[in-house]
Design a protein around this motif. Structure first.
Motif, PDB file in Angstrom:
ATOM      1  N   GLN A 126      54.902  72.391  17.014  1.00 22.12           N
ATOM      2  CA  GLN A 126      54.758  71.021  17.509  1.00 22.12           C
ATOM      3  C   GLN A 126      53.217  70.765  17.577  1.00 22.12           C
ATOM      4  N   ALA A 127      52.212  71.910  18.060  1.00 17.34           N
ATOM      5  CA  ALA A 127      51.024  71.640  18.411  1.00 17.34           C
ATOM      6  C   ALA A 127      50.230  71.228  16.776  1.00 17.34           C
ATOM      7  N   LEU A 128      50.753  71.715  15.922  1.00 21.58           N
ATOM      8  CA  LEU A 128      50.247  71.521  14.453  1.00 21.58           C
ATOM      9  C   LEU A 128      50.623  70.392  13.683  1.00 21.58           C
ATOM     10  N   SER A 129      51.692  69.656  14.257  1.00 24.43           N
ATOM     11  CA  SER A 129      52.373  68.572  13.610  1.00 24.43           C
ATOM     12  C   SER A 129      51.554  67.338  13.589  1.00 24.43           C
ATOM     13  N   TYR A 130      51.772  66.719  12.305  1.00 24.37           N
ATOM     14  CA  TYR A 130      51.061  65.463  12.045  1.00 24.37           C
ATOM     15  C   TYR A 130      52.126  64.375  11.614  1.00 24.37           C
ATOM     16  N   SER A 131      53.239  64.655  11.734  1.00 24.33           N
ATOM     17  CA  SER A 131      54.204  63.684  11.289  1.00 24.33           C
ATOM     18  C   SER A 131      55.374  63.577  12.375  1.00 24.33           C
ATOM     19  N   VAL A 132      56.110  62.791  12.394  1.00 28.30           N
ATOM     20  CA  VAL A 132      57.360  62.740  13.193  1.00 28.30           C
ATOM     21  C   VAL A 132      58.471  63.953  12.953  1.00 28.30           C
ATOM     22  N   ALA A 133      58.791  63.830  11.384  1.00 30.15           N
ATOM     23  CA  ALA A 133      59.579  65.018  10.901  1.00 30.15           C
ATOM     24  C   ALA A 133      59.169  66.474  11.528  1.00 30.15           C
ATOM     25  N   GLY A 134      57.782  66.643  11.322  1.00 35.35           N
ATOM     26  CA  GLY A 134      57.127  67.925  11.937  1.00 35.35           C
ATOM     27  C   GLY A 134      57.377  68.066  13.478  1.00 35.35           C
ATOM     28  N   MET A 135      57.568  67.204  14.188  1.00 32.82           N
ATOM     29  CA  MET A 135      57.469  67.136  15.499  1.00 32.82           C
ATOM     30  C   MET A 135      58.916  67.303  15.910  1.00 32.82           C
ATOM     31  N   VAL A 136      59.957  66.782  15.236  1.00 34.83           N
ATOM     32  CA  VAL A 136      61.206  66.924  15.294  1.00 34.83           C
ATOM     33  C   VAL A 136      61.582  68.368  15.098  1.00 34.83           C
ATOM     34  N   LEU A 137      61.013  68.987  13.881  1.00 33.01           N
ATOM     35  CA  LEU A 137      61.278  70.321  13.561  1.00 33.01           C
ATOM     36  C   LEU A 137      60.777  71.316  14.574  1.00 33.01           C
TER      37      LEU A 137
END
Length: 533
Positions: free
Chosen positions: A133-144
């Motif tokens: 979550q902390a390293l996410s830069y897209s909605v898909a990454g945050m969902v993962l």
């Protein structure tokens, strides 16, 4: 139905005489003849076990509370655009969806590998999910990242109450399981405090990353602590390790002559229950049956009447806990208070989390004294009052009609009617606090005592399915709350939650028996020939 107000000591002495356990006068002066644990306060070892396991509750609460502040702070940091209502709903509900999937899987793992390894696995998932979550830069990454955390929450929310319940003295089991729920509410308070600090004093573009990433810290701490904690005696007996079980029980109740006799009684009771429930199959041979033993567990859970009744009650309580709409406040409270025009919505949300924490502390002292059944029957009507008062307050709120990518609920109240709307906003805040306070007293903690209802041979499986019901209802609430607010209006949405609580109260009154003060083996007998009410 057992009266929760009676002293557990008298109740256990009567049960022991019926079971044919010797109770010589000299012994009764020194120790209660309970075949499970001596009466009195839990020892230091039990409290250390509970606090160590309760970090799972802290993680659970932090990760459900942190999303509220994150959604209003994230701005355009993901995918280079503001989040839409659909984005918010998916980011929120994916956690519940993966918790739903993880709960029944973790119940199988807890049966084969033990309760403790499943808690350790959930810690590793918490750490990994927080970093993603902390390293996410897209909605898909945050969902993962939220999905990985969801799997961790699903496992921890099922196995931690089970772990505590199988180690706790009967007279204090409700209090110790409620300690885990208290940890959940504390985690939510911590999430709101940190969210407010970052929102007011931090860098908006990076503050939310620290907010979600900090969830890795308590997970790593618990992982280290649990390496020194034992497995539960009941699972050890089930796995054919009675000597190890005796050693752990001795650490909880002492090693004097009377305590050693109590240790033998506890182990014998567990072994007798296993023989009765599994058709005289020894614990070791049953564990080696592999998939046949797993299928037999399903058969016993669904076809044996008392087990089926236990599953119905546990699923009812877990489903009602979420369908009451409580976690819609945890996930979207900052969004709601933004709609209502509060200048610092994250700080306003903190008052709700603090109310939840304070009344969970009160429940800690009342749950074993009042009893599970009665505390639900007393508190749910106040939940209904809070919900319907909120619905009444929302009827005076005039939302701006402007449409944006976020939908009509992305705006605040209509400035033309700010006077009446501000008064209504205060009414809504007070009514939400009434709802949260009554929820914390009863429905917020009683469903997590579900393991009291199941016999040992189906306890893990039944608790896992009940927890999955919780997360299915949680997923439904997280996915539908904002669309329902858009489609039905907030007034009808909160009114609907109130109707669900009324139906739940009536069902609890009809089928939920009192289990306070009973041993786990005694509590399962309540459903032998009916609902035990």
């Amino acid at each position: 139905m057992a009266d929760a107000a009676e002293e557990p000591l008298m109740q256990h002495q009567e049960d022991d005489m019926q079971d044919g356990i010797s109770s010589e006068p000299a012994d009764t002066e020194d120790v209660d003849n309970d075949t499970e644990w001596p009466a009195g306060r839990p020892g230091l070892f039990i409290w250390l076990l509970t606090l160590s396991a309760g970090i799972s509750g802290l993680l659970f609460g932090y990760d459900t509370g942190v999303i509220s502040a994150t959604l209003v702070s994230i701005g355009s940091s993901l995918s280079g655009r503001p989040l839409t209502s659909l984005d918010k709903s998916v980011i929120t509900s994916c956690t519940s969806l993966f918790a739903l999937v993880a709960s029944p899987i973790s119940s199988v793992l807890a049966d084969y590998f033990g309760r403790k390894p499943v808690i350790l696995l959930s810690d590793l998932l918490f750490v990994f999910g927080a970093l993603v979550q902390a390293l996410s830069y897209s909605v898909a990454g945050m969902v993962l990242g939220r999905s990985i955390v969801g799997a961790a929450i699903g496992a921890a929310s099922f196995v931690t109450p089970l772990y505590i319940a199988e180690l706790a003295p009967p007279a204090h089991r409700g209090r110790l399981v409620t300690m885990n729920v208290l940890s959940i509410t504390l985690g939510q308070v911590v999430a709101y405090v940190i969210g407010w600090v970052f929102a007011e004093h931090g860098d908006p573009s990076t503050g939310w990353r620290w907010l979600v990433g900090l969830g890795a810290v308590p997970a790593a701490l618990q992982c280290a602590l649990l390496l020194f904690m034992p497995e539960t005696p009941r699972w050890l007996v089930k796995a054919g390790k009675s000597l190890d079980a005796r050693r752990i029980i001795k650490k909880t109740i002492g090693s004097d002559v009377v305590s050693r006799r109590l240790v033998d009684n506890v182990v014998k009771d567990i072994e007798a229950e296993l023989r009765e429930e599994q058709g005289n199959v020894t614990p070791v041979s049953n564990r080696r049956k592999g998939s046949d033993g797993w299928l037999k567990g399903w058969y016993q859970l669904l076809r044996v009447p008392k087990n089926r009744r236990a599953l119905v009650i546990a699923c009812l309580l877990q489903g009602l806990q979420q369908l009451s709409g409580f976690n819609s406040l945890m996930y979207f409270s900052a969004t709601i208070f933004t709609i209502l025009g509060f200048s610092i919505p994250t700080l306003t949300s903190l008052t709700v989390a603090a109310t939840n924490f304070a009344f969970t502390v009160l429940a800690l002292f009342l749950i074993d004294r009042i009893g599970r059944r009665r505390i639900l029957l007393y508190s749910i009507p106040f939940m209904v009052i809070g919900l319907w008062l909120s619905a009444f307050g929302f009827s005076f709120i005039k939302l701006s009609s402007g449409e944006t990518n976020d939908g009509p609920l992305s705006t605040t109240i209509d400035a033309a009617s700010s006077g009446p709307s501000q008064d209504a906003a205060v009414v809504i805040l007070i009514s939400i606090m009434i709802f949260v306070a009554s929820y914390a007293l009863g429905l917020g903690n009683v469903p997590w005592m579900q393991s009291e209802l199941f016999p040992l041979n189906v306890r893990s499986l039944g608790s896992g399915l009940a927890t999955a019901t919780n997360w299915l209802a949680n997923f439904i609430i997280g996915l539908t709350f904002l669309p329902l607010m858009d489609l039905l209006t907030p007034t009808l949405t909160f009114g609907l939650y109130g109707i669900i609580c009324v139906i739940g109260w009536y069902t609890i009154w009809r089928i939920y028996p009192e289990t306070a003060g009973l041993t786990l083996e005694e509590a399962t007998c309540l459903l032998e020939n009916g609902w035990g009410v």
